[in-house]
Design an enzyme around this catalytic site. Structure first.
Site, short mmCIF file in Angstrom:
data_model
loop_
_atom_site.label_atom_id
_atom_site.label_comp_id
_atom_site.label_asym_id
_atom_site.label_seq_id
_atom_site.Cartn_x
_atom_site.Cartn_y
_atom_site.Cartn_z
N ASN A 1 0.96 -0.94 -9.96
CA ASN A 1 0.40 -1.11 -8.62
C ASN A 1 -0.97 -0.46 -8.63
O ASN A 1 -1.07 0.76 -8.65
CB ASN A 1 1.34 -0.43 -7.59
CG ASN A 1 0.77 -0.47 -6.20
OD1 ASN A 1 -0.24 -1.12 -5.94
ND2 ASN A 1 1.43 0.23 -5.27
N LYS B 1 -3.17 -0.42 -6.39
CA LYS B 1 -3.58 0.10 -5.07
C LYS B 1 -5.04 -0.28 -4.80
O LYS B 1 -5.48 -1.33 -5.24
CB LYS B 1 -3.33 1.61 -5.00
CG LYS B 1 -1.87 1.96 -5.36
CD LYS B 1 -1.50 3.38 -5.07
CE LYS B 1 -0.05 3.63 -5.50
NZ LYS B 1 0.42 4.97 -5.16
N HIS C 1 5.66 -0.49 0.89
CA HIS C 1 5.20 0.70 0.16
C HIS C 1 5.02 1.86 1.14
O HIS C 1 4.60 1.66 2.28
CB HIS C 1 3.89 0.40 -0.58
CG HIS C 1 3.55 1.45 -1.58
ND1 HIS C 1 2.97 2.64 -1.21
CD2 HIS C 1 3.75 1.51 -2.91
CE1 HIS C 1 2.81 3.38 -2.30
NE2 HIS C 1 3.28 2.73 -3.35
N GLU D 1 2.79 3.96 1.40
CA GLU D 1 1.43 4.09 1.95
C GLU D 1 1.24 3.12 3.11
O GLU D 1 0.53 3.41 4.08
CB GLU D 1 0.40 3.88 0.84
CG GLU D 1 0.37 5.09 -0.10
CD GLU D 1 0.08 4.78 -1.55
OE1 GLU D 1 -0.43 3.69 -1.87
OE2 GLU D 1 0.38 5.66 -2.41
N GLU E 1 10.92 4.97 -4.46
CA GLU E 1 9.72 5.80 -4.64
C GLU E 1 9.79 7.00 -3.69
O GLU E 1 9.43 6.87 -2.52
CB GLU E 1 8.46 5.00 -4.34
CG GLU E 1 8.26 3.79 -5.23
CD GLU E 1 6.79 3.40 -5.34
OE1 GLU E 1 6.31 3.32 -6.47
OE2 GLU E 1 6.12 3.21 -4.31
N GLY F 1 1.67 10.00 -6.53
CA GLY F 1 0.30 10.48 -6.68
C GLY F 1 0.18 11.99 -6.72
O GLY F 1 -0.92 12.53 -6.66
N SER G 1 4.67 9.16 -9.90
CA SER G 1 4.20 9.97 -11.03
C SER G 1 4.93 9.63 -12.33
O SER G 1 5.14 10.51 -13.17
CB SER G 1 4.29 11.47 -10.73
OG SER G 1 3.47 11.80 -9.63
N GLY H 1 1.62 3.78 -10.40
CA GLY H 1 0.29 3.83 -9.78
C GLY H 1 -0.73 4.33 -10.78
O GLY H 1 -1.26 3.58 -11.60
P1 13P Z 1 1.83 7.10 -8.86
O1 13P Z 1 2.39 6.56 -10.14
O2 13P Z 1 0.34 7.25 -8.87
O3 13P Z 1 2.54 8.33 -8.41
O4 13P Z 1 2.11 5.98 -7.73
C1 13P Z 1 3.39 5.47 -7.61
C2 13P Z 1 3.34 4.36 -6.63
O5 13P Z 1 3.16 4.56 -5.45
C3 13P Z 1 3.51 2.99 -7.14
O6 13P Z 1 3.67 2.09 -6.11
#
Ligand code: 13P
Length: 253
Positions: free
Chosen positions: A9, A11, A95, A97, A167, A173, A213, A234
């Site tokens: 992803n 983003k 998601h 976010e 997640e 992140g 992560s 991510g």
């Molecule tokens: P990270 O791998 O940066 O923690 O992000 C995970 C994520 O939100 C994937 O959709």
């Protein structure tokens, strides 16, 4: 046997030129991958160009969201037909976010999931608790509401086409990854929720990714857990080396 699905992803990262370059690297690196499904989700802006690059390769296209309406006066939004036309197979929905910053609710996740399925595409439905919810003993109730909400009025046949991404919000992140045991326990619970809705055979077939992560150094441990069928990645998906290391971990698992 469930096959692994490793999805990047991206983003709101990578310009169109950078997306093209990264997609080319991933296509080249994944030539020998045979068991693991590899998916990348660039921004809308880059998606059509990336679709051309990955054509005929082992890499599939996802987008990061859609609107549930077919068309019309919805400034800033993109419909499922638009992403289908350029060759997307998967759509990430719900998601954290989107939930946190853009008013996504279990109801809109459900509307989007139904729209994606009606177009013949596959939703990657994201669920997961915040740190406060986990600390407050609400892990199970939060996951239950999110899974029940997302799958409302979705048939067994359609449910089988979906992927769930667990997640934990506190791991996204942050560099703080869930332990193998924490992830396994939550994902086992998510699978039990699917079993309650659709029965054991659907629950056994449905793939559940872990996200938050995930990196080359923790991927093998997470992917070896019984109820972890891949990753939604991510940060580590933004470089072909680290993304490919995770793919290799799945391929060897
Ligand atoms: P990270 O791998 O940066 O923690 O992000 C995970 C994520 O939100 C994937 O959709």
């Amino acid at each position: 046997m469930r096959s692994y699905i490793i999805a990047g992803n991206w983003k709101m990262n990578k310009t169109v030129a950078e997306s093209i370059a990264l997609a080319k690297e991933i296509v080249a690196k994944t030539k020998g991958i045979s068991k693991t499904e590899v998916v990348i989700a660039p921004t809308y802006l880059a998606a059509a160009k990336v679709a051309d690059i990955i054509k005929g390769s082992n890499v599939k296209l996802a987008v990061q969201d859609i609107h549930w309406k077919d068309q019309g006066a919805y400034t800033g939004k993109v419909s499922v037909d638009m992403v289908k036309e350029i060759g997307a197979e998967y759509v990430i929905i719900g998601h954290s976010e989107q939930r946190q910053y853009f008013h996504e609710t279990d109801e809109t996740v459900n509307l989007k999931a139904k729209k994606v399925l009606s177009a013949g595409l596959k939703p990657i439905i994201c669920v997961g608790e915040t740190l406060d919810e986990r600390k407050g003993g609400k892990l199970e109730s939060v996951l239950t509401a999110q899974v029940d909400g997302a799958y409302k009025d979705i048939s067994k046949e359609d449910a089988l086409k979906t992927v769930i991404a667990y997640e934990p919000v506190w791991a996204i992140g942050t560099g703080v990854v869930a332990t193998d045991e924490q992830a396994q326990e939550a994902q086992k619970y998510v699978r039990s929720l699917v079993a309650k809705l659709y029965g054991e055979s659907v629950a056994e077939a449905l793939r559940i990714q872990y996200g938050g992560s995930m990196k080359p150094d923790n991927a093998a441990g997470l992917l070896s857990q019984k109820d972890i069928d891949g990753g939604l990645i991510g940060g580590a998906a933004l470089k072909s080396d680290s993304f490919f290391s995770i793919i290799e971990a799945a391929e060897k698992s």
